[in-house]
Design a protein around this motif. Structure first.
Motif, PDB file in Angstrom:
ATOM      1  N   ILE A 141       1.395 -18.344  19.049  1.00 33.39           N
ATOM      2  CA  ILE A 141       1.001 -17.751  17.771  1.00 33.39           C
ATOM      3  C   ILE A 141       1.974 -18.534  16.986  1.00 33.39           C
ATOM      4  N   ASP A 142       3.374 -18.662  17.345  1.00 32.45           N
ATOM      5  CA  ASP A 142       4.361 -19.221  16.440  1.00 32.45           C
ATOM      6  C   ASP A 142       3.954 -20.655  16.010  1.00 32.45           C
ATOM      7  N   ARG A 143       3.257 -21.351  16.808  1.00 31.83           N
ATOM      8  CA  ARG A 143       2.846 -22.770  16.412  1.00 31.83           C
ATOM      9  C   ARG A 143       1.896 -22.717  15.151  1.00 31.83           C
ATOM     10  N   PHE A 144       1.213 -21.441  15.089  1.00 32.79           N
ATOM     11  CA  PHE A 144       0.176 -21.641  14.098  1.00 32.79           C
ATOM     12  C   PHE A 144       0.500 -21.117  12.844  1.00 32.79           C
ATOM     13  N   ASN A 169      -3.408 -14.853  10.057  1.00 37.15           N
ATOM     14  CA  ASN A 169      -3.516 -14.033  11.345  1.00 37.15           C
ATOM     15  C   ASN A 169      -2.233 -14.123  12.239  1.00 37.15           C
ATOM     16  N   ALA A 170      -1.985 -15.252  12.186  1.00 36.52           N
ATOM     17  CA  ALA A 170      -0.664 -15.583  13.103  1.00 36.52           C
ATOM     18  C   ALA A 170       0.596 -14.730  12.418  1.00 36.52           C
ATOM     19  N   ARG A 171       0.489 -14.910  11.153  1.00 37.16           N
ATOM     20  CA  ARG A 171       1.810 -14.336  10.282  1.00 37.16           C
ATOM     21  C   ARG A 171       1.724 -12.941  10.664  1.00 37.16           C
ATOM     22  N   GLN A 172       0.483 -12.308  10.532  1.00 40.95           N
ATOM     23  CA  GLN A 172       0.212 -11.002  10.576  1.00 40.95           C
ATOM     24  C   GLN A 172       0.769 -10.371  11.869  1.00 40.95           C
ATOM     25  N   ILE A 173       0.255 -11.035  13.006  1.00 38.85           N
ATOM     26  CA  ILE A 173       0.726 -10.402  14.356  1.00 38.85           C
ATOM     27  C   ILE A 173       2.285 -10.474  14.363  1.00 38.85           C
TER      28      ILE A 173
END
Ligand SMILES: NC(=O)C1=CN([C@@H]2O[C@H](COP(=O)(O)OP(=O)(O)OC[C@H]3O[C@@H](n4cnc5c(N)ncnc54)[C@H](OP(=O)(O)O)[C@@H]3O)[C@@H](O)[C@H]2O)C=CC1
Ligand SMILES: O=C(CO)COP(=O)(O)O
Length: 770
Positions: free
Chosen positions: A365-368, A378-382
């Motif tokens: 997730i960090d990569r996106f 979405n990655a930032r929201q997670i």
């Protein structure tokens, strides 16, 4: 859809023979084989479209091995009709098949199907369950007739467990009836048995609702209430004092409940599952207790509440009483990266079950998170959500979510990777996630399920004995999508009233704004069209377009008339039009939008937009300014505008000033064409907004668009669920399908599925065939 013409049935017992009869009466060529046949297995199976397994569970694995050894290719669809559980590894019949035929489509046929009644031509219904929709549809078609109704579902596991477990219960009910214990005892037994079946289903990760369908409750009732059931007969005879051997000789056929009861007793003792009825039946069959003791033992169990989770505000309390208890068994769901990137709110969608996020997922997730697209957001929201959870405790130890489930992040230990089967590369991220899930399955007392949208990872999980599921919380069954239309059969005088009074009161259940074809029941070719008005439960006539047409476009068929009616009604703020290429959905929407903006001036602007997904291989870097770069993606809309503004006829003839026309409208600020990327964050008041190709959007993206609608704006979503270019959605999980189902009960929304192609005979044929 491919049609099955030749079927090979393995097994020549009561069921195999009845299935052959059903298929033959539907015109299929049927070949039947059993271990005693003279025809060879290879000759039976060669070139057959369906391979139907109808031998008893005892012979299934060895027959499957013989078929596998023939190496006949993977074209045929397997239909598993056996009901039982393998004693090694608790595999269901279709799992035994998929172990040997991983590339072949596999379906399960199961339901309340006492073969004797069916062979006598009495009506019955069954279920074809498969994860492969196409295979299920082919098998459904092959068996369906006016006396054998065939449904499909997507839960083969639950379907098979229902069919296998009811055989054990039928033995118990046979004992109960053989001892003349009465209807109250029988009902109590069947109801508590359902709880037991659900508990097994929950353990294996089957869907609860499947057990309330034909292959669950339906088959339980048929087998437990009919003396035709061989399992019931075995129980009845045991209660009369016969030995098991004598009972089996007397019925002279398979009673699968005998071996299944023993398999379940083993499962109960090894896995700590509470299966009192199955355990009692197993002891009875092995002559360790008498029928009377078996019943006494069931009655003398600890007193307990029927509903274990009383007074808790959880979804299961809305279900019938007997199912609440098995649902008390929590599951551990291990989430893959693609699930969270698809829907960050997935963290809240697993009720009170436990959630595990492997550390590898956090790294992915960090990569996106720097991406500027939906995935990045979405990655930032997670990341924000997980960061927020840190205030509740340590994520490694686990924090309690509002629904009661625990969420924890699990580190990847070296020993986890060592347990991966050889052949799986330890440094691949997918395999690291799989390793965590496998390790938890071994450590955990509760069922562990890997949730991933990656088909290959699900296959790998299956191969390693781990239960894996697609993330389906926002999935709608596309094959059952609301069409927006219905036919209503009325007496001739009711049609007259409708015509004379401009409306008719209608009883019956319809959705708001559902398009209705009113059919004269005495003359079926006489029809009138209307729309259901839910506020006063009346059907009212469609809005009549001007004689000149809407922007010179005329509806060419009934569906297009329905669609135009919704597009022209200013009270309807959301219109969804789903249809394959050439059905006219975009053309109608653009024509109605131009009419409303340029002719009626009801909206200040027509805004046409579509998501940017290249079809086929991407073109790479494109020269020019923004408009020039976007031109290839926006061209389909411009083609429609050309057609309308140029007054083109169907031969493609167009006046030479057509380009001027739509650019004029853009110059006057009446028309705007832009990619969806620019919509986020804006408020869109008094506009007629069309989002074309909406099937490429996720439910979350569609929500972003709809929540941008300002005062007086109408939004039209058009798309074709079979032409999806976005790799993260499919026909059932895309935003367009989602909105159709979510809004079907709303008075400000309307939907039409357009089926008829009007572009050209070639376009229509291609859309259907290819
Ligand atoms: N009858 C029914 O109403 C229904 C039955 N079913 C299920 O279908 C399956 C078959 O049932 P049904 O046809 O009624 O049973 P039968 O006892 O009538 O027939 C069993 C079939 O399986 C074959 N068979 C049994 N053991 C072996 C073995 N070790 N190796 C190879 N073949 C074997 C038999 O072969 P052979 O003929 O050579 O003995 C026979 O063809 C069962 O799982 C049952 O639960 C499902 C729905 C309805
Ligand atoms: O599965 C069946 C009915 O659905 C047949 O049951 P029996 O095997 O008990 O006869």
């Amino acid at each position: 859809m491919q049609e099955a013409k030749v079927a090979a049935i393995l097994g020549a017992g009561a069921w195999g023979t009845t299935l052959a009869q059903l298929l033959r009466s539907n015109g299929l060529e049927v070949r039947q084989w059993s271990r005693r046949s003279e025809t060879s297995l290879a000759a039976t199976l060669a070139e057959a479209d369906l391979w139907i397994m109808a031998v008893s569970m005892a012979g299934l694995a060895s027959v499957a091995d013989q078929v596998a050894a023939l190496q006949l290719g993977d074209r045929a669809i397997w239909v598993s009709a056996t009901k039982g559980l393998a004693d090694l590894g608790w595999r269901t019949p279709s799992q035994v098949l998929s172990d040997r035929f991983p590339l072949q489509p596999i379906t399960v046929l199961s339901g309340p199907n006492l073969s004797k009644e069916i062979s006598q031509g009495l009506p019955a219904a069954t279920v074809i369950a498969s994860r492969d929709r196409h295979a299920a549809a082919v098998v459904q078609q092959a068996f369906a007739s006016d006396r054998f109704r065939v449904y499909t579902n997507r839960d083969p596991l639950g379907t098979e467990l229902g069919g296998a477990l009811k055989n054990v219960i039928a033995i118990a009910v046979g004992v109960c009836d053989g001892l003349c214990l009465g209807a109250n005892a029988r009902s109590a037994l069947v109801t508590r048995a359902l709880a037991e079946i659900l508990r097994v289903g929950a353990y294996f990760g089957a869907r609860t609702e499947t057990f309330f369908g034909l292959s669950g409750l339906g088959d339980l009732l048929a087998t437990c209430t009919s003396p035709l059931s061989r399992n019931y007969q075995v129980g009845f005879r045991l209660a009369q004092g016969e030995s098991l051997a004598a009972a089996l000789t007397a019925i002279a056929a398979t009673a699968e409940g005998v071996s299944t009861a023993r398999v379940l007793a083993q499962l109960a003792s090894r896995e700590g599952l509470e299966l009192p009825i199955a355990a009692c039946v197993a002891e009875l069959l092995d002559n360790r207790i008498s029928p009377t003791t078996a019943i006494e033992r069931l009655m003398a169990r600890d007193l307990k509440a029927e509903l274990v989770r009383e007074n808790q505000n959880v979804a299961s309390n809305t279900l019938p009483l007997a199912i609440a208890e098995p649902l008390a068994m929590k599951k551990t769901y291990v989430l893959d990266t693609n699930v969270l990137l698809h829907d960050p709110m997935a963290l809240f969608r697993f009720e009170d079950n436990d959630l595990v996020i492997p550390i590898t997922v956090i790294e992915e997730i960090d990569r996106f998170k720097k991406d500027l697209n939906e995935r990045g957001r979405n990655a930032r929201q997670i990341s924000r959500l997980l960061d927020g959870f840190r205030s509740k405790g340590h994520l490694i130890e686990g924090i309690t979510l509002d629904h009661g489930g625990k969420l924890r992040v699990v580190m990847l230990e070296k020993t986890f990777l060592e347990q991966l089967p050889s052949g799986l590369i330890a440094n691949a991220n997918d395999n690291a996630i799989l390793a965590v899930a496998l390790a938890l399955q071994q450590q955990n007392g509760q069922p562990t399920i890997l949730v991933t949208k990656d088909t290959n990872l699900r296959i790998k999980a299956d191969a390693t004995g781990l239960c894996a599921e697609d993330y389906e919380s926002d999935k709608i069954d596309f094959s059952e999508l609301y069409s927006g239309t219905a036919e209503v059969y009325l007496a001739p005088d009711q049609l007259q009233v409708f015509r004379r009074e401009g409306g008719l009161d209608l009883s019956g259940e319809f959705f708001p704004n559902q398009a209705l074809t009113l059919v004269d029941e005495t003359n079926l070719s006489h029809t009138l069209l209307g729309r259901y008005r839910a506020s006063d439960r009346r059907v009212v006539p469609l809005i009549q377009p001007p004689k000149m047409g809407i922007s010179r476009i005329h509806a060419r068929n009934r569906e297009q008339q329905f669609a135009l009616d919704l597009l022209l009604d200013d009270n309807i703020q959301l219109v969804t039009l789903v249809g394959k290429a050439g059905t006219g959905k975009t053309l109608l929407a653009v024509a109605a939008g131009l009419h409303k903006v340029a002719d009626e001036r009801h909206f200040s602007r027509l805004l046409v937009s579509r998501p940017i997904f290249p079809m086929g291989r991407d073109l790479g870097f494109l020269p020019g300014d923004l408009q020039e770069k976007l031109a290839p993606w926006m061209q389909p809309i411009i083609d429609n505008l050309d057609f309308i503004l140029g007054g083109a006829n169907n031969n493609g003839d167009r006046p030479s000033n057509k380009q001027q026309n739509y650019q004029d409208l853009m110059g006057m600020n009446l028309l705007q064409i832009e990619p969806l990327t620019y919509i986020r964050g804006r408020s869109i008041p008094r506009q007629f907004m069309i989002v074309d190709e909406a099937q490429n959007l996720t439910p979350h993206e569609i929500k972003t668009i709809l929540t941008r609608a300002g005062e007086g704006t109408k939004i039209v979503l058009t798309g074709d669920a079979y032409q999806i270019d976005n790799p993260y959605v499919d026909a059932s999980s895309n935003g367009l399908t989602y909105v159709v189902e979510k809004f079907k009960n709303e008075a400000i929304a309307g939907h039409i599925t357009l089926e008829r192609g009007e572009r050209s005979p070639l376009a229509e044929l291609s859309a259907n065939l290819l």
